[in-house]
Design an enzyme around this catalytic site. Structure first.
Site, PDB file in Angstrom:
ATOM      1  N   LYS A 114       0.839  -1.212   0.000  1.00  0.00           N
ATOM      2  CA  LYS A 114       0.000   0.000   0.000  1.00  0.00           C
ATOM      3  C   LYS A 114       0.866   1.252   0.000  1.00  0.00           C
ATOM      4  CE  LYS A 114      -1.804   1.836   3.965  1.00  0.00           C
ATOM      5  NZ  LYS A 114      -1.618   3.292   4.058  1.00  0.00           N
ATOM      6  N   ASN A 115       1.897   1.255   0.858  1.00  0.00           N
ATOM      7  CA  ASN A 115       2.679   2.482   1.035  1.00  0.00           C
ATOM      8  C   ASN A 115       3.617   2.774  -0.134  1.00  0.00           C
ATOM      9  OD1 ASN A 115       1.389   2.955   3.392  1.00  0.00           O
ATOM     10  ND2 ASN A 115       3.152   2.594   4.730  1.00  0.00           N
ATOM     11  N   ARG A 155      -4.416  10.673   4.520  1.00  0.00           N
ATOM     12  CA  ARG A 155      -3.336  11.631   4.662  1.00  0.00           C
ATOM     13  C   ARG A 155      -2.396  11.680   3.451  1.00  0.00           C
ATOM     14  NH1 ARG A 155       0.165  14.270   8.167  1.00  0.00           N
ATOM     15  NH2 ARG A 155       2.312  13.853   7.600  1.00  0.00           N
ATOM     16  N   ARG A 193      -8.850  -0.458   4.455  1.00  0.00           N
ATOM     17  CA  ARG A 193      -7.974   0.570   3.895  1.00  0.00           C
ATOM     18  C   ARG A 193      -6.611  -0.025   3.544  1.00  0.00           C
ATOM     19  NH1 ARG A 193      -6.743   5.275   7.465  1.00  0.00           N
ATOM     20  NH2 ARG A 193      -5.372   5.501   5.705  1.00  0.00           N
ATOM     21  N   ARG A 246      -0.333  14.923  12.934  1.00  0.00           N
ATOM     22  CA  ARG A 246       0.629  14.537  11.893  1.00  0.00           C
ATOM     23  C   ARG A 246       0.789  15.745  10.978  1.00  0.00           C
ATOM     24  NH1 ARG A 246      -1.132   8.588   9.928  1.00  0.00           N
ATOM     25  NH2 ARG A 246       0.907   8.570   8.961  1.00  0.00           N
ATOM     26  N   PRO A 247       1.707  16.634  11.321  1.00  0.00           N
ATOM     27  CA  PRO A 247       1.830  17.882  10.572  1.00  0.00           C
ATOM     28  C   PRO A 247       2.437  17.686   9.185  1.00  0.00           C
ATOM     29  CG  PRO A 247       3.513  17.756  12.284  1.00  0.00           C
ATOM     30  CD  PRO A 247       2.674  16.535  12.419  1.00  0.00           C
ATOM     31  N   VAL A 248       2.362  18.738   8.374  1.00  0.00           N
ATOM     32  CA  VAL A 248       2.954  18.687   7.030  1.00  0.00           C
ATOM     33  C   VAL A 248       4.032  19.753   6.871  1.00  0.00           C
ATOM     34  CG1 VAL A 248       0.991  17.613   5.864  1.00  0.00           C
ATOM     35  CG2 VAL A 248       1.055  20.100   6.109  1.00  0.00           C
ATOM     36  N   ASP A 249       4.485  20.323   7.996  1.00  0.00           N
ATOM     37  CA  ASP A 249       5.457  21.421   7.919  1.00  0.00           C
ATOM     38  C   ASP A 249       6.724  21.047   7.143  1.00  0.00           C
ATOM     39  OD1 ASP A 249       5.833  19.645  10.081  1.00  0.00           O
ATOM     40  OD2 ASP A 249       7.215  21.025  11.064  1.00  0.00           O
ATOM     41  N   LEU A 250       7.182  19.804   7.292  1.00  0.00           N
ATOM     42  CA  LEU A 250       8.441  19.426   6.631  1.00  0.00           C
ATOM     43  C   LEU A 250       8.249  19.244   5.123  1.00  0.00           C
ATOM     44  CD1 LEU A 250       9.791  16.958   9.351  1.00  0.00           C
ATOM     45  CD2 LEU A 250      10.347  19.376   9.021  1.00  0.00           C
ATOM     46  N   ILE A 265       7.797   7.167  16.880  1.00  0.00           N
ATOM     47  CA  ILE A 265       7.480   7.885  15.630  1.00  0.00           C
ATOM     48  C   ILE A 265       6.236   8.756  15.783  1.00  0.00           C
ATOM     49  CG2 ILE A 265       7.067   7.678  13.139  1.00  0.00           C
ATOM     50  CD1 ILE A 265       9.755   6.481  13.868  1.00  0.00           C
ATOM     51  N   CYS A 311      -5.527   8.453   9.410  1.00  0.00           N
ATOM     52  CA  CYS A 311      -5.644   7.764  10.697  1.00  0.00           C
ATOM     53  C   CYS A 311      -5.577   8.764  11.841  1.00  0.00           C
ATOM     54  CB  CYS A 311      -4.499   6.780  10.868  1.00  0.00           C
ATOM     55  SG  CYS A 311      -4.711   5.251   9.984  1.00  0.00           S
ATOM     56  N   ASP A 348       4.435   0.793  12.044  1.00  0.00           N
ATOM     57  CA  ASP A 348       3.236   0.154  11.494  1.00  0.00           C
ATOM     58  C   ASP A 348       3.071  -1.302  11.936  1.00  0.00           C
ATOM     59  OD1 ASP A 348       2.528   2.483  10.263  1.00  0.00           O
ATOM     60  OD2 ASP A 348       3.106   1.877   8.243  1.00  0.00           O
TER      61      ASP A 348
END
Ligand code: UD1
Length: 429
Positions: free
Chosen positions: A22-23, A102, A408, A131-135, A338, A126, A316
Site C-alpha cells: 500500500k505504502n 493523509r 484501507r 501529523r503535521p505537514v510542515d516538513l 514515531i 488515521c 506500522d
C-alpha cells in the site's frame, strides 16, 4: 457497517500470498501526475485507500483504467492499473477527498512541479496524533515554491518552475522524502536530500521515477541526489511486496501457532521485525518462495522493542507486536518513537484480558495465560489488525467493529486467514 467475527484457538497452516505494498502504491499512483504519458503499475493491491486515491486523481482529470482479471489469473494476483494524467484539468484537491487519507496530500508536489500551482486541503487519515505537514512544505519552499495557508488549504505556487536545492530534513519523514523526490525530478538543477527516509517504498518509487526518465541516485540511503529533467515519460513498474502485511501475518502465525508460507514476502524488507520474532522463539525460514513462519506449542519469550525509521522496527507493526506480547511468558516493553498517541489499541486489547500499562510513549505488557473474546472497536488501520491477531488466540468469540479501517490497508484479510484454518468471517451491514 461490516464487522469481523473470529473464534480463537485454531492454528494457522498453509500459504498466505502477500499483496503489493500500500505504502508504495499510493506514492506511485501520485507520481503519475508528473507525466502526460501513461504509467502502468502491476501488482496493485485491492484496497479502499487505492480506490480513494483514484477518486482524488480523477478529480484532477487523471484517467485510470484497471485491467480486469484475465483467464487463468489467480484471484490473489494484484491488478494492473493504467494511469494517464494527459491533461490536468484542476489543480485543487478538495477537503472532502483529502480529509479521508493523509497520503493524498502528497499530490501537492507533482502538481506544483508540473503545473506551477496546487491548492490542496490540509490532510486527514488515521487518528494517530497530530501529523503535521510542515516538513513537506519546507521542502517545497526550498525548491522555490511559495506557500500560503488559507481556509484549511495549502496553496503552493512556482509559476517559473522549481529549482534544485539542498533539503535537510530535521526529522526522518517518509512523506517528506517522497514529495521532495517527486518535486525535484522536474526542478531545474540538482537537489540533494539529506536525512532522507530509507524505507523500501522510497527506493521503489525512485526506481519507477528513474524508469520514467528521472535521474535519482542514493534512494534507500539517507542522502538522495536528484538531477532535475525537463519532462518525464511513461513507464511500467511492479509494486514491491507489502512488508507490513508480511509482518502482520508473521505475527498472526506466531500468535495462533502453526506453520505458514508468506508467499512473495521478502526478508530484507522487514529484517528488524523478523529478528524480534526470532527472539520470541518463533521459527523464521527464508525459502525461494517467500518466508516461512512457524510455532509449535512452545511459549513466546517477552521482548523490549522501540519503533524507529527503517531499518528499525516499524511503527506500522507496533500494535501487532503488542497483541502478540499479551501472551508472552513475562513482561515486554514497547516504546513508540514515531507517532504520539499511537496506542489506541491498548484499551481494546485490555477488553480481551490483556495486562498493559502505559507510561508516556512506553507500554509495559505483562503476558497472560489466556485472552477472552469480546466485542472490540477498530480505531485505525494498524490498531484494528492487532485486535484480529489477539482474537486468534482468545477463547470464544470476538467481534471486531468498524472494519473499514482494515479494508484501507489489508487486502481480503479474512479470506487469507480463513484459507489457513482460522475461524473468521465478515458480517456485512
Ligand atoms: C508513512 C506511512 C505510514 C508510516 C509512517 C512512518 C505511507 C502512505 N504512510 O506516513 O504508514 O506509519 O510513514 O513510517 O507511506 N512529521 C512532521 N512534519 C511533517 C511530516 C512528518 O513533524 O511535515 C512527523 C510525523 O508527525 C511523525 C514523523 O514525522 O512523527 C514521521 O512521519 P512520516 O514519516 O512523514 O509519516 P507519513 O509519511 O505520513
Amino acid at each position: 457497517m461490516d464487522r469481523i467475527r473470529i473464534v480463537g484457538g485454531r492454528p494457522l497452516n498453509g500459504t498466505i500470498p502477500i499483496s503489493g505494498a500500500k505504502n508504495a502504491t499510493l506514492p506511485l499512483m501520485i507520481a503519475s501526475l508528473l507525466t502526460e504519458d501513461t504509467l502502468i503499475l502491476d501488482n496493485v493491491p485491492r484496497l479502499a485507500d487505492v480506490i480513494q486515491l483514484q477518486r482524488i486523481l480523477g478529480n484532477h482529470g487523471v484517467d485510470i483504467m484497471i485491467a480486469g482479471k484475465r483467464a487463468g489469473e489467480a484471484v490473489n494476483n494484484g491488478r494492473t492499473v493504467h494511469i494517464s494524467a494527459k491533461s490536468i484539468v484542476d489543480t485543487t484537491a478538495p477537503y472532502e477527498l483529502v480529509s479521508k487519507m493523509r497520503a493524498s496530500f502528497w499530490v501537492i508536489a507533482p502538481l506544483v512541479a508540473r503545473m506551477g500551482e496546487a491548492k490542496v486541503s490540509m490532510p486527514g487519515g488515521c487518528a494517530i496524533g497530530t501529523r503535521p505537514v510542515d516538513l513537506l512544505l519546507m521542502a517545497l519552499e526550498r525548491l522555490g515554491a511559495t506557500i500560503e495557508i488559507e481556509g484549511g488549504y495549502v496553496i503552493a505556487r512556482a509559476p517559473r518552475g522549481l529549482r534544485g536545492a539542498e533539503i535537510t530534513f530535521p526529522k526522518v519523514t517518509v512523506g517528506g522524502t517522497h514529495t521532495a523526490m517527486m518535486a525535484a525530478s522536474l526542478a531545474q538543477g540538482t537537489t540533494v536530500i539529506e536525512n532522507a527516509a530509507r524505507e523500501p517504498e522510497i527506493g521503489d518509487v525512485a526506481d519507477c521515477l528513474n524508469k520514467m526518465g528521472a535521474r535519482i541516485s542514493g534512494a534507500g540511503t539517507s542522502r538522495i541526489v536528484v538531477e532535475g529533467v525537463p519532462r518525464l515519460h511513461g513507464a511500467r513498474h511492479t509494486v514491491l511486496p507489502d512488508r507490513i502485511e508480511t509482518g502482520t501475518y508473521a505475527m498472526a502465525v506466531a500468535m495462533a501457532g502453526g506453520d505458514v508460507l508468506l508467499q512473495n514476502g521478502r526478508p530484507e524488507l522487514l529484517q528488524a521485525a523478523l529478528d524480534v520474532l526470532i527472539e520470541t522463539g518463533v521459527s523464521v525460514t527464508v525459502t525461494n518462495e517467500g518466508i516461512r513462519v512457524g510455532r509449535n506449542g512452545a511459549g513466546l519469550a517477552p521482548v523490549q522493542v522501540a519503533t524507529a525509521p527503517f531499518p528499525g522496527f516499524p511503527t506500522d507493526l507496533q500494535a501487532q507486536l503488542m497483541a502478540l506480547m499479551t501472551r508472552a511468558r513475562g513482561v515486554s516493553r514497547i516504546t513508540e518513537t514515531i507517532f504520539e498517541n499511537r496506542f489506541m489499541h491498548v484499551q481494546e486489547l485490555v477488553r480481551l484480558g490483556a495486562h498493559i500499562h502505559l507510561d508516556g510513549e512506553t507500554a509495559t505488557i505483562e503476558g497472560v495465560d489466556r485472552l477472552k473474546g469480546a466485542p472490540v472497536m477498530a480505531t485505525d488501520l494498524r490498531a484494528s489488525v492487532s485486535l484480529v491477531i489477539a482474537a486468534l488466540a482468545a477463547e470464544g468469540e470476538t467481534i471486531v467493529n468498524r472494519v473499514y479501517h482494515l479494508d484501507r490497508g489489508f487486502e481480503r484479510l479474512e479470506e487469507k486467514l480463513a484459507a489457513c484454518g482460522a475461524a473468521i468471517e465478515r458480517i456485512s451491514g
